[in-house]
Each structure stands twice: as structure tokens, then as C-alpha cells.
Design a protein around this motif. Structure first.
Motif, PDB file in Angstrom:
ATOM      1  N   LYS B  29       1.044  -1.156  -0.047  1.00  0.00           N
ATOM      2  CA  LYS B  29       0.137  -0.183   0.206  1.00  0.00           C
ATOM      3  C   LYS B  29       0.955   1.301  -0.037  1.00  0.00           C
ATOM      4  N   ALA B  30       0.476   2.286  -0.710  1.00  0.00           N
ATOM      5  CA  ALA B  30       1.104   3.624  -0.909  1.00  0.00           C
ATOM      6  C   ALA B  30       0.416   4.511  -0.105  1.00  0.00           C
ATOM      7  N   ILE B  31       1.317   5.419   0.594  1.00  0.00           N
ATOM      8  CA  ILE B  31       0.771   6.496   1.453  1.00  0.00           C
ATOM      9  C   ILE B  31       1.128   7.685   0.891  1.00  0.00           C
ATOM     10  N   GLY B  32       0.504   8.522   0.520  1.00  0.00           N
ATOM     11  CA  GLY B  32       1.002   9.925  -0.280  1.00  0.00           C
ATOM     12  C   GLY B  32       0.892  10.814   1.341  1.00  0.00           C
ATOM     13  N   TRP B  33       1.856  11.810   1.319  1.00  0.00           N
ATOM     14  CA  TRP B  33       1.930  12.612   2.371  1.00  0.00           C
ATOM     15  C   TRP B  33       2.225  13.933   1.972  1.00  0.00           C
ATOM     16  N   ILE B  34       1.898  15.182   2.427  1.00  0.00           N
ATOM     17  CA  ILE B  34       2.353  16.490   2.267  1.00  0.00           C
ATOM     18  C   ILE B  34       2.497  17.207   3.718  1.00  0.00           C
ATOM     19  N   GLY B  35       3.311  17.843   3.753  1.00  0.00           N
ATOM     20  CA  GLY B  35       3.604  18.728   5.136  1.00  0.00           C
ATOM     21  C   GLY B  35       5.055  18.922   5.598  1.00  0.00           C
ATOM     22  N   TYR B  36       5.077  19.094   6.672  1.00  0.00           N
ATOM     23  CA  TYR B  36       6.391  19.224   7.710  1.00  0.00           C
ATOM     24  C   TYR B  36       6.659  18.413   8.660  1.00  0.00           C
ATOM     25  N   TYR B  37       5.582  17.951   9.128  1.00  0.00           N
ATOM     26  CA  TYR B  37       5.339  17.147  10.464  1.00  0.00           C
ATOM     27  C   TYR B  37       5.024  15.707  10.161  1.00  0.00           C
ATOM     28  N   VAL B  38       4.728  15.229   8.950  1.00  0.00           N
ATOM     29  CA  VAL B  38       4.325  13.942   8.657  1.00  0.00           C
ATOM     30  C   VAL B  38       5.594  12.822   8.995  1.00  0.00           C
ATOM     31  N   PRO B  39       5.483  12.007   9.960  1.00  0.00           N
ATOM     32  CA  PRO B  39       6.664  11.003  10.414  1.00  0.00           C
ATOM     33  C   PRO B  39       6.791   9.899   9.197  1.00  0.00           C
ATOM     34  N   ILE B  49       4.201   2.202   1.598  1.00  0.00           N
ATOM     35  CA  ILE B  49       5.261   3.149   0.934  1.00  0.00           C
ATOM     36  C   ILE B  49       5.185   4.640   1.025  1.00  0.00           C
ATOM     37  N   PRO B  50       5.759   5.065   1.498  1.00  0.00           N
ATOM     38  CA  PRO B  50       5.462   6.680   1.454  1.00  0.00           C
ATOM     39  C   PRO B  50       5.984   7.449   0.184  1.00  0.00           C
ATOM     40  N   VAL B  51       5.173   8.333  -0.201  1.00  0.00           N
ATOM     41  CA  VAL B  51       5.221   9.110  -1.374  1.00  0.00           C
ATOM     42  C   VAL B  51       4.904  10.335  -1.242  1.00  0.00           C
ATOM     43  N   ASP B  89      -1.547  12.156 -12.564  1.00  0.00           N
ATOM     44  CA  ASP B  89      -0.177  12.024 -12.186  1.00  0.00           C
ATOM     45  C   ASP B  89       0.253  10.736 -11.489  1.00  0.00           C
ATOM     46  N   PRO B  90       0.992   9.944 -12.113  1.00  0.00           N
ATOM     47  CA  PRO B  90       1.459   8.630 -11.601  1.00  0.00           C
ATOM     48  C   PRO B  90       1.244   8.184 -10.086  1.00  0.00           C
ATOM     49  N   TYR B  91       1.932   9.277  -9.417  1.00  0.00           N
ATOM     50  CA  TYR B  91       1.880   8.849  -7.840  1.00  0.00           C
ATOM     51  C   TYR B  91       0.532   9.086  -7.261  1.00  0.00           C
ATOM     52  N   VAL B  92      -0.155  10.205  -7.522  1.00  0.00           N
ATOM     53  CA  VAL B  92      -1.334  10.655  -6.976  1.00  0.00           C
ATOM     54  C   VAL B  92      -2.624   9.470  -7.389  1.00  0.00           C
ATOM     55  N   LYS B  93      -2.517   8.946  -8.709  1.00  0.00           N
ATOM     56  CA  LYS B  93      -3.477   8.021  -8.777  1.00  0.00           C
ATOM     57  C   LYS B  93      -3.149   6.633  -8.186  1.00  0.00           C
ATOM     58  N   ASN B  94      -2.057   6.319  -7.458  1.00  0.00           N
ATOM     59  CA  ASN B  94      -1.642   5.243  -6.939  1.00  0.00           C
ATOM     60  C   ASN B  94      -1.391   5.324  -5.365  1.00  0.00           C
ATOM     61  N   LEU B  95      -2.506   5.892  -4.933  1.00  0.00           N
ATOM     62  CA  LEU B  95      -2.547   6.154  -3.527  1.00  0.00           C
ATOM     63  C   LEU B  95      -3.621   5.417  -2.639  1.00  0.00           C
ATOM     64  N   ALA B  97      -3.904   6.064   0.876  1.00  0.00           N
ATOM     65  CA  ALA B  97      -4.403   7.225   1.754  1.00  0.00           C
ATOM     66  C   ALA B  97      -3.447   8.440   1.714  1.00  0.00           C
ATOM     67  N   VAL B  98      -3.765   9.554   2.121  1.00  0.00           N
ATOM     68  CA  VAL B  98      -3.093  10.513   2.142  1.00  0.00           C
ATOM     69  C   VAL B  98      -2.814  11.321   3.627  1.00  0.00           C
ATOM     70  N   VAL B  99      -1.659  11.371   4.067  1.00  0.00           N
ATOM     71  CA  VAL B  99      -1.435  11.990   5.335  1.00  0.00           C
ATOM     72  C   VAL B  99      -1.059  13.601   5.374  1.00  0.00           C
ATOM     73  N   VAL B 100      -1.696  14.413   5.757  1.00  0.00           N
ATOM     74  CA  VAL B 100      -1.656  15.880   5.707  1.00  0.00           C
ATOM     75  C   VAL B 100      -1.431  16.374   7.126  1.00  0.00           C
ATOM     76  N   ASP B 101      -0.479  17.377   7.295  1.00  0.00           N
ATOM     77  CA  ASP B 101      -0.318  17.821   8.763  1.00  0.00           C
ATOM     78  C   ASP B 101      -0.901  19.255   8.599  1.00  0.00           C
ATOM     79  N   ALA B 102      -1.508  19.569   9.854  1.00  0.00           N
ATOM     80  CA  ALA B 102      -2.279  20.691   9.843  1.00  0.00           C
ATOM     81  C   ALA B 102      -1.422  21.941  10.408  1.00  0.00           C
ATOM     82  N   ALA B 103      -0.065  21.948  10.336  1.00  0.00           N
ATOM     83  CA  ALA B 103       0.548  23.336  10.637  1.00  0.00           C
ATOM     84  C   ALA B 103       0.094  24.068   9.898  1.00  0.00           C
ATOM     85  N   CYS B 104      -0.017  24.164   8.253  1.00  0.00           N
ATOM     86  CA  CYS B 104      -0.472  25.055   7.566  1.00  0.00           C
ATOM     87  C   CYS B 104      -2.022  24.855   7.405  1.00  0.00           C
TER      88      CYS B 104
END
Lengths: 268, 395
Positions: B29-39, B49-51, B89-95, B97-104
């Protein structure tokens, strides 16, 4: 103008602006010729033409020039130039040439407005620029002149005749035009509205100037510096004296380019 | 001479979408993430798989995203929404779940929008505003625990302590390698450009982590073998620039292109999409609590509240980098509506001025319509900072 041309040191600066193209020729350190023409749609041709006219007014040919510096938004098309330099650096050099004590320049051109802070040697120390919006530019005033059906030259003197002031709340050219039309329809005196327009622009420019911590006095250049109403409005907004050179303020950038050409020396 | 390992990075990146699709077919399974605090190491330790998702510089995608998110959000996040809207997008369509941090908070809003419109399985990681207080740290530890519970559900098994230790070690090795790599563009001979380093680090967010580390080590070895890496070559001309401000993401090259074309040389950045996440990160204890403390203890994300000018670690880091790297000036990049970067421009400019370092703010979006205007500003700034040639002209 020069009898013996063998040791003559002639340099040219060309400022290809969005609305007007300007050129200044200096010979042996003195301003010998200049020109101002509309830029039109071919900036390269306009630059060459402006230089040709400036050279003719100095009694020179292009092959007598030792170095040419081009500036302004059209500098990238200036294949005829030996070097290109931004208008910010050129305005600094031009202002320093005309007034060594100048520390803060406000240049209001056809489609942009900039504030330049200089160090003691006349080098650029800081600058701020507005060129995404027509507020504070010659274009804004052109639109307003069109609304009042008067020439651009008449705007400033009319504003100085105002008995009162009608504040303009918008500095967006499009919205301000609608606002002014409404004010005219309401019967407000044109002079008072024009004073409001000049005040709105000067307040905006003043805000931009605060980003560079301006020092008195303000050296005012660019085509808009010919507008006496804008000079007065800037003096009020900035709480500072504003100096407009006797030399055509529209030519300050081209003059600076010529001064830089001279400092660069003859091409190898 | 071009660095051979950079070619290997490009090759690996080209193959990565197919690898990812294959892995998912095999049940990974692939996990998309975006942010500054995602571990990221926790995602890795769970066998997921982190992407890192998100691209910049594409006005068309941003416009597409603007059909779903208000245009008064930063253009990067609008483009992120556009990526989900288009789903090519080859990454976005292969996710999975998506982890997002709420700093922003705009990023937090983006996560709601991709969940609402595109049914993305979004997992939000709360980030405390009072990150400097014990209560803030406690909150973040709990948020981290809650995130892991949700990730465990996706992975289908619990997080194993040994695997977490191994992943923490792997990510720490990567961090050390990235920090070492970042030293090279600031060398006067510049055996590798900042742009190459930045692109390398960006590719690392997509590549398999073991492979990424192996390529990083190979690149570092190649750089050390280059005869001009350490003091061999004479200093080259070029104004030394440090980049800071809003994040720059892959594809957002407008400003970098202009700086390079104007004779400037970027020697380092202080961006949350660049060097910043690798600074001051120390996982003392390879447990969830230890990882949470380490993330929160780093230089804070730009979106979190500022301290007084003199004590803010972000400002102090910028000042330290500017001094250590002997930069001539700082270019502060701000995207329209990236308010957390925008409102600090003047304070940062004044703080750097105290150290004699000039700052130029470039405020823009992704369209090319203002490229000429930006070019004039950047060129004027470079002229102001002065190469040897320009200094000669000033006399």
C-alpha cells in the motif's frame, strides 16, 4: 559640435520603456544629445531610432560611439547595445549624475513605478517596484486624462487649482475610472476629483516607498515627474521635499545608461 | 563534467511509477503525504510506501484545482487539488491514503477538499500552535499515536518496535547524507549546483528509501573524488544567493531559472521543501513519543506562530546560514496567499539588514506573465550585490 573628434569620448544610453523610448548621448562627460520617441510595437527598432535621433542632435554618427548600454523593459531586444543593465541601476546612476546628494529616487514611468534607495556613492542600496498594477504609473493618469477629455499635461495644473479634495477610494485603474465617472456624474468639480486622484496615487507610492526607508529629499524621475500635481501630492504624502531635475526627468534612465557606458570604457 | 550518479537518479525516478504500480498490484500500500510534520519513517516502518505528493509551477493544474478550492489559497495547494481533480499523476493515482499535517491551515483545508470531492482517504495529523510548551508536545504525541492507529488499520498489522528502530536508523542515515550533500553547492568551486542537490532531494521523496540512500552515498563518493571539490579550483564569479520563503516544489522553476540566467548562484536554501526539515532533527529515542518530540523540536514550520524576532529559530537559522555560507544576498520567495511567508518579509529583511545582508522579495504565482518583471528585479538585485564586473562598472 566637436571639431577634433580623434580623442572624443562619446557614449550612448538607450532606455526602451513600455510607452516611450529614450536615448542620451554624452561626450567627454557632458550631455550632448537626447531623444524621446514612442516605443510602439517594435522595441528594437525604437531603440535604434531613438539613438539615431539623439546622435543627430549631438552631431555624431553611431560609429563614433565607444560603448552603448541599453536599459528598460525592451533591453532584451537591444542587439545594438554592448551591454544591458536594469533600469533600476540606470536610474540610480542618472540621478546621481544630476544630483550627487540624491539618496531616494521615485521613478514613475509608463507602466511601472519604482522607489530606489542609494548609498553615498550613488549605488543602489535597496529598491521596491510595482509593475503588476497600473496604479501609480503614467498609464493610470492617461486613463484619467481620457475620462476628463484633457491632455496629460493639463492634469497636474488642474489638480493644483482644486478648492477642496474628493477622495478616491480605489487605486485599481479600472475601478478608479468607474468611480471617477460616478463622481463627475454627481457634479463634483473636476479639479477636486483630480486632486483626489493624485492623492490616491501618491498614497500608494508612499506605501511602497516606506519599504525602503526613504531619506529626504526625494528625487522624482520618469515621465510622470513632469506632472506638477503629482510632485505636490507626493510632497504631502511623503512629508518630504521632492526634487524634479531641470533636465527632462523622463531621460534619467537613459542618462544613467550613458553614464554606465562611459564607466565601462571603450569596447575591446 | 556531469556527475554520473545524477543520471542514475533520473533513471530511478523514471522507473519509479511502474515500480509503485507493481508493488500495489502485489498487495503493498502507498501512502501519499504532504507537510512538514508527517513522520515518514513511521509509514516506512509499517511496510507502507511513503510518497510525498505535490508539484509546482503548473498554472493549468492550479486553474483546474481552483474549481474546487478558493483562489485565495496558495497556488501550490490549488495545484495539489488540480492533481487530484485530474487524477493522471502517476503517484497521485496510486495512493491508498494521504497524510496531511495541519501546521498550514490552507493545507488542512486542501485535505478536506480532496476528501470531499475526490474521495481521498485523508488522515490529518494535528500540530499544536503552542509547540514550545509541554502541553503542545503532549498533544502532538497523542496526535502521532492516533495517526499510527489509522495507518496500522491500513497496513493490517501493528507497528513493530524493531522495524521502527530500523526505519529511524535508515532515515537518520538519509538525513546525514542530505546534510552532507547540501554542503557542496556552497563551495566556491561548486562541484554540484544547488538546483541539482534540490532535485536530488525531491526525487528522494518518491524513490524507494534504501535505493535512495544507496544512490546518495554513491553521489557523495563521486563528489569527493572530483578533483575540484575541496579547494582545488579558484573561486568562480557569481553572486551567492540564499533562497527562503514559501516552499518551492518540483516543477516550480521560474525563479530559479531567472536567478541563474541573471548571473546569480544559489548556494543554499532554507525552505521547508528543501533543507529545513533536515536541520536540528534528533531522534534520541526510536519510539513514537521520541519521534514526535524530534519532529516538534526541529526548526518550526513557517506556518506556526513566530517568537519575537531575536529568539525565533527560523530567523536565527536563516541568519546563521547567511553568515556561514558567506552569501551576498537572500531572495525571499513568496507565493500569493501564502500568508505565513508573506507577512514576515519586512521583519526578516530588517533582521538580515542588521547583519549587512540584503533581501529581495519576489512575490508571484505560477503563471509566466510576470517573468519579465521578476527578471528585472532579480537582475537589479544581482547588479546591486555586485559581481566583480558590475563593481568595476560602478566606479
Amino acid at each position: 559640435m566637436c571639431d577634433d573628434k580623434s580623442n572624443m569620448q562619446a557614449y550612448a544610453g538607450v532606455d526602451v520603456g513600455s510607452l516611450a523610448t529614450k536615448s542620451v548621448v554624452i561626450v567627454d562627460g557632458n550631455i550632448a544629445g537626447s531623444s524621446v520617441i514612442p516605443t510602439g510595437v517594435y522595441p528594437e527598432k525604437a531603440g535604434q531610432e531613438a539613438m539615431k535621433i539623439a546622435l543627430a542632435s549631438a552631431g555624431l554618427e553611431q560609429n563614433e560611439l565607444r560603448f552603448i548600454v541599453a536599459t528598460g523593459y525592451g533591453r532584451i531586444t537591444a542587439k545594438y547595445a554592448d551591454k544591458t543593465v536594469t533600469e533600476i541601476t540606470c536610474h540610480a546612476k542618472g540621478a546621481s549624475y544630476l544630483r550627487q546628494a540624491a539618496r531616494t529616487i521615485i521613478d514613475m514611468g509608463g507602466q511601472d513605478c519604482k522607489v530606489i534607495k542609494l548609498d553615498r556613492e550613488g549605488n543602489v542600496d535597496d529598491f521596491a517596484m510595482n509593475d503588476k498594477c497600473a496604479a501609480g504609473t503614467g498609464r493610470f493618469l492617461e486613463v484619467m486624462a481620457n475620462v476628463f477629455k484633457v491632455s496629460l499635461d493639463e492634469l497636474g495644473p488642474m489638480a493644483l487649482k482644486a478648492k477642496s479634495i474628493v477622495p478616491i477610494s480605489s487605486t485599481c485603474t479600472v475601478f478608479a475610472e468607474s468611480e471617477v465617472i460616478s463622481l463627475i456624474a454627481r457634479g463634483e468639480p473636476p479639479e477636486d476629483i483630480l486632486k483626489g486622484i493624485h492623492q490616491a496615487i501618491s498614497n500608494r507610492v508612499s506605501g511602497m516607498a516606506s519599504r525602503v526607508n526613504p531619506e529626504a529629499e526625494i528625487f522624482f524621475s520618469g515621465g510622470v515627474a513632469k506632472n506638477v500635481g503629482m510632485k505636490a501630492a507626493l510632497e504631502t504624502a511623503l512629508k518630504s521635499s521632492v526634487y524634479v531635475p531641470d533636465f527632462d526627468p523622463q531621460l534619467v534612465g537613459a542618462l544613467g545608461a550613458a553614464v554606465l557606458a562611459k564607466s565601462h570604457g571603450p569596447k575591446v | 563534467m556531469a556527475l554520473a550518479t545524477l543520471g542514475k537518479f533520473k533513471e530511478a525516478l523514471k522507473e519509479r511509477p511502474a515500480e509503485l504500480a507493481d508493488a500495489r498490484r502485489e498487495g503493498k500500500k502507498a501512502i501519499g503525504w504532504i507537510g512538514y510534520y508527517v513522520p515518514e519513517e513511521v509509514i516506512h516502518a509499517l511496510g507502507l510506501i511513503p510518497v510525498r505528493i505535490g508539484r509546482g509551477g503548473d498554472d493549468r493544474l492550479a486553474e483546474l484545482g481552483s474549481n474546487y478550492i478558493s483562489t485565495q489559497n496558495c497556488i501550490f495547494l490549488r495545484e495539489c487539488v488540480g492533481l487530484f481533480a485530474e487524477n493522471k499523476d502517476p503517484y497521485v493515482k496510486n495512493l491508498d491514503a494521504v497524510v496531511v499535517d495541519a501546521a498550514c491551515l490552507q493545507m488542512y483545508r486542501m485535505s478536506s477538499i480532496i476528501k470531499y470531492y475526490f474521495k481521498a482517504n485523508t488522515l490529518v495529523l494535528g500540530v499544536p500552535r503552542n509547540y514550545y510548551l509541554p502541553e503542545g508536545r503532549e498533544y502532538f504525541r497523542k496526535e502521532m499515536g492516533f495517526l499510527v492507529e489509522r495507518l496500522e488499520n491500513i497496513a493490517g498489522h501493528e507497528l513493530e518496535a524493531e522495524k521502527l528502530v530500523a526505519s529511524v536508523k535508515l532515515y537518520d542515515d538519509i538525513r546525514r547524507a542530505v546534510l552532507e550533500l547540501y554542503k557542496f553547492p556552497s563551495l566556491y568551486c561548486q562541484p554540484i549546483t544547488w538546483r541539482e542537490v534540490f532535485e536530488t532531494v525531491q526525487s528522494g521523496y518518491l524513490l524507494d528509501k534504501e535505493k535512495y540512500l544507496s544512490l546518495l552515498k554513491e553521489l557523495l563518493a563521486e563528489l569527493k573524488e572530483k578533483p575540484d571539490s575541496f579547494g582545488g579550483a579558484s573561486p568562480e564569479k557569481g553572486v551567492r544567493v540564499l533562497l527562503t520563503g514559501s516552499a518551492i516544489h518540483p516543477g516550480d522553476t521560474k525563479l530559479i531559472d531567472i536567478i541563474e540566467a541573471s548571473g546569480g548562484r544559489v548556494v543554499c536554501d532554507n525552505l521547508w521543501s528543501g533543507l529545513a526539515p533536515y536541520l536540528d532533527k534528533k531522534v534520541e529515542d526510536a519510539t513514537l513519543g521520541g519521534i514526535a518530540d524530534a519532529y516538534l523540536g526541529r526548526v518550526p514550520a513557517p506556518a506556526l506562530p513566530y517568537f519575537d524576532g531575536a529568539t525565533d529559530p527560523r530567523l536565527n537559522t536563516l541568519k546563521r546560514l547567511a553568515k556561514e555560507l558567506e552569501v551576498h544576498g537572500v531572495i525571499y520567495y513568496t507565493l500569493r496567499y501564502c500568508d505565513s511567508a508573506n507577512f514576515k518579509v519586512r521583519n526578516t529583511k530588517n533582521a538580515l539588514a542588521d547583519d549587512g545582508v540584503p533581501l529581495l522579495n519576489i512575490h508571484t504565482e505560477y503563471s509566466g506573465s510576470d517573468a519579465g518583471a521578476i527578471r528585472t528585479r532579480v537582475e537589479a538585485f544581482i547588479e546591486m550585490l555586485g559581481t566583480a564586473d558590475d563593481k568595476e562598472m560602478r566606479q
